[in-house]
Design an enzyme around this catalytic site. Structure first.
Site, PDB file in Angstrom:
ATOM      1  N   CYS A 198       1.033  -1.137   0.100  1.00  0.00           N
ATOM      2  CA  CYS A 198      -0.110  -0.011  -0.035  1.00  0.00           C
ATOM      3  C   CYS A 198       0.993   1.115   0.130  1.00  0.00           C
ATOM      4  O   CYS A 198       1.712   1.484  -1.032  1.00  0.00           O
ATOM      5  CB  CYS A 198      -1.050   0.033   1.183  1.00  0.00           C
ATOM      6  SG  CYS A 198      -2.165   1.491   1.227  1.00  0.00           S
TER       7      CYS A 198
ATOM      8  N   ASP B 215      -9.120  -3.125  -7.158  1.00  0.00           N
ATOM      9  CA  ASP B 215      -8.719  -2.080  -6.396  1.00  0.00           C
ATOM     10  C   ASP B 215      -9.573  -0.824  -6.736  1.00  0.00           C
ATOM     11  O   ASP B 215      -9.086  -0.323  -7.731  1.00  0.00           O
ATOM     12  CB  ASP B 215      -7.232  -2.080  -6.161  1.00  0.00           C
ATOM     13  CG  ASP B 215      -6.560  -1.325  -5.235  1.00  0.00           C
ATOM     14  OD1 ASP B 215      -7.282  -0.278  -4.811  1.00  0.00           O
ATOM     15  OD2 ASP B 215      -5.346  -1.605  -4.957  1.00  0.00           O
TER      16      ASP B 215
ATOM     17  N   HIS C   3      -7.677  -4.206  -3.251  1.00  0.00           N
ATOM     18  CA  HIS C   3      -6.889  -3.630  -2.526  1.00  0.00           C
ATOM     19  C   HIS C   3      -6.613  -4.346  -1.136  1.00  0.00           C
ATOM     20  O   HIS C   3      -7.369  -4.851  -0.399  1.00  0.00           O
ATOM     21  CB  HIS C   3      -7.030  -2.480  -2.222  1.00  0.00           C
ATOM     22  CG  HIS C   3      -5.742  -1.437  -1.455  1.00  0.00           C
ATOM     23  ND1 HIS C   3      -4.900  -0.935  -2.480  1.00  0.00           N
ATOM     24  CD2 HIS C   3      -5.510  -1.089  -0.348  1.00  0.00           C
ATOM     25  CE1 HIS C   3      -3.928  -0.379  -1.953  1.00  0.00           C
ATOM     26  NE2 HIS C   3      -4.219  -0.488  -0.228  1.00  0.00           N
TER      27      HIS C   3
END
Length: 291
Positions: free
Chosen positions: A169, A226, A261
């Protein structure tokens, strides 16, 4: 194996220590509060048997920052992997990732890159964590702290010439930036790091801005579902890489079409077991071929 030479040190900017009452805290135990309820049934737990593992201190400009280090016991000149944390800092998930890399033969070290901004583990709300800590960590500081961590690793059982970087991330974005920053890096693996975020005064560049200048190839591991990193962003990054350095052109993406994600974060509802395991295998093979 050939002994490492001094060229590693010459590739990194000089380390300047300035001790102006720099104060840091210890690393969090357990998981960060803002990460939310823990999906205990899917948490991967890697033991430290056969490893040297635990908290260490990294000398940086102004003082020291805490970090988590794991490496095979008795191993000398182990290849080094810098592990860059998510927005939640170095908590149990990141520590476990370090132990996983150590089990594979690496010295893995995860520095707390928000040490000057605050303790991310104590925040319960993500918006406050983002505005009060994450947004206040300058890219220049992050790059310098990773340089210092690489130096520390080279002096504590790690190789001076075999250096990789991986992150998740927020840390995935940093992987791309660091692969463009440090010529000592041999390979990177970015897990779903933002590619085209809006610039800020402290974080002025996006990965797409530095793609052409990569000094090491990066494996991008991304989710097709995502919501924060659309396919248009991935395609823009691919286009930029294709026009760049040899390392940029050697970089590649693997898109897990049904993954959201955070699909590797086994402690969160976003975790996807099959995709996470495949991504880990790909990253492990990527580093094994280059470090």
């Amino acid at each position: 194996m050939q002994s490492p030479g001094p060229e590693f040190d010459s590739l990194l900017p000089p380390l300047v220590l300035n001790r102006r009452g720099f104060i840091t805290t210890s690393l969090a135990s357990g998981f960060a509060l803002a990460a939310g309820p823990i999906a205990a049934q899917t948490v991967v737990r890697t033991d430290d048997q056969g490893l040297v593992a635990g908290e260490v201190r990294i000398p940086v400009e102004g003082g020291e920052i805490p970090a988590y280090r794991a490496m095979p016991a008795g191993r000398k000149q182990a290849p080094v992997i810098l592990v860059v944390h998510e927005i939640f800092g170095v908590h149990e998930y990141i520590k476990d990732v370090c132990r996983r890399w150590a089990k594979a033969g690496y010295l893995a070290v995860a520095p707390q890159l928000y040490a000057r901004q605050g303790d991310p583990s104590q925040y319960q709300e993500i918006p406050r964590l983002m505005s009060e800590v994450v947004a206040k960590a300058p890219d220049e500081q992050v790059m310098a702290d990773l340089d210092a961590t690489a130096r520390w690793a080279a002096g504590h059982g790690g190789s001076r010439t075999r250096l990789g970087v991986t992150g998740f991330c927020w840390g995935g974005r940093v992987v791309w930036l660091y692969a463009a920053h440090n010529p000592a890096v041999k390979a990177g693996a970015a897990f779903y790091g933002p590619l085209t975020p809006k610039p800020t005064a402290l974080q002025p560049l996006a990965p797409v801005d530095v793609a052409a200048q990569l000094k090491a190839p990066v494996l991008g591991l991304y989710g097709g579902q995502d919501a924060g990193i659309p396919l248009t962003s991935v395609n823009a990054m691919k286009d930029a890489l294709a026009k760049g350095s040899p390392a940029a052109r050697a970089s590649t993406f693997v898109l897990f079409r049904n993954a959201p994600h955070g699909f590797h974060a086994d402690y969160r509802p976003s975790y996807r077991d099959a995709e996470a395991k495949e991504a880990w295998t790909l990253a492990r093979d990527w580093f094994a071929q280059r470090l």
